[in-house]
Design a protein around this motif. Structure first.
Motif, PDB file in Angstrom:
ATOM      1  N   GLY A 158       2.755   5.321  -0.627  1.00  0.00           N
ATOM      2  CA  GLY A 158       1.432   4.747  -0.998  1.00  0.00           C
ATOM      3  C   GLY A 158       1.560   3.546  -1.914  1.00  0.00           C
ATOM      4  O   GLY A 158       0.941   2.491  -1.944  1.00  0.00           O
ATOM      5  N   ALA A 203      -1.814   7.016  -5.879  1.00  0.00           N
ATOM      6  CA  ALA A 203      -1.247   7.812  -4.802  1.00  0.00           C
ATOM      7  C   ALA A 203      -1.180   9.062  -4.808  1.00  0.00           C
ATOM      8  O   ALA A 203      -1.473   9.971  -4.033  1.00  0.00           O
ATOM      9  N   THR A 251      -1.171   6.032   1.430  1.00  0.00           N
ATOM     10  CA  THR A 251      -0.602   7.244   1.191  1.00  0.00           C
ATOM     11  C   THR A 251      -1.363   8.088   2.241  1.00  0.00           C
ATOM     12  O   THR A 251      -0.698   9.313   2.500  1.00  0.00           O
TER      13      THR A 251
END
Length: 204
Positions: free
Chosen positions: A126, A161, A109
């Motif tokens: 992510g 994420a 991420t």
């Protein structure tokens, strides 16, 4: 410790953890030393390769930075060598997998955000970074990928994420908070396994 150095350390720790997870699964399947190293390598670097291709980082770090490949192979061979001393191998694989999920989701991420990927896209990158290696490991060892089963897996990665993206937006995405985010994902994943949490299934 600079942010880029912290990200590199977290990435390499994630590589080692996922390599150990893949190697442990390969050992449990009675693969030879090459098979163990190969599964560990793919499990460790599959998600990162996918991430780099998506954000346009070519060639992927797995091929351009020798530290990634060496870390993955070394961790895999260590598991192959010392697996008789590892108790409850399957539980160890699950623990390492949960830790790798958290670490790789965070680094994936952050790298997507640094590459200029918009927040929603960065969350997806992510998540894919976190689950990619585990999916590859399960396919190579003839298991149904955990992400497709009842266990909460991709949901944890996506939630983590989103948390990292929010921390970055707030300007507090420092090494301490990112480590905390990875630890939180690991804890939620392990708790989900322990409590047998699952996503809803289709009613036949």
């Amino acid at each position: 410790m600079t942010g880029s150095y912290s990200l590199l350390v977290a990435d390499l720790v994630g590589v080692a953890v996922f390599a150990a997870s893949g190697a442990g699964a390969a050992v449990a399947k009675r693969l030879d030393v090459f098979g163990v190293a190969f599964v560990g390598f793919v499990a460790a670097l599959g998600g990162g390769i996918l991430r780099d291709l998506v954000i346009g980082a070519a060639p992927p770090l797995a091929f351009s930075d020798w530290r990634y490949a060496v870390t993955a192979v070394a961790a895999s061979l260590a598991v192959f060598r010392f697996h008789p001393q590892l108790n409850r191998l399957r539980r160890g694989v699950l623990l390492l997998d949960a830790a790798g999920l958290g670490l790789f989701t965070v680094t994936g991420t952050v790298k997507a955000l640094h590459a200029g990927v918009p927040p929603v896209g960065a969350c997806l990158v992510g998540m894919l970074t976190g689950i990619g290696g585990g999916v590859a490991r399960d396919l190579l060892t003839a298991e149904i990928p955990a992400v497709l089963q009842r266990d909460i897996y991709a949901v944890v990665a996506l939630g983590g994420a989103v948390a990292v993206t929010v921390l970055s937006w707030l300007g507090v995405a420092d090494p301490v908070t990112l480590v905390a985010a990875a630890a939180g994902m690991t804890a939620v994943r392990l708790l989900a396994l322990y409590r047998r949490w699952s996503a809803p299934l289709a009613v036949p």
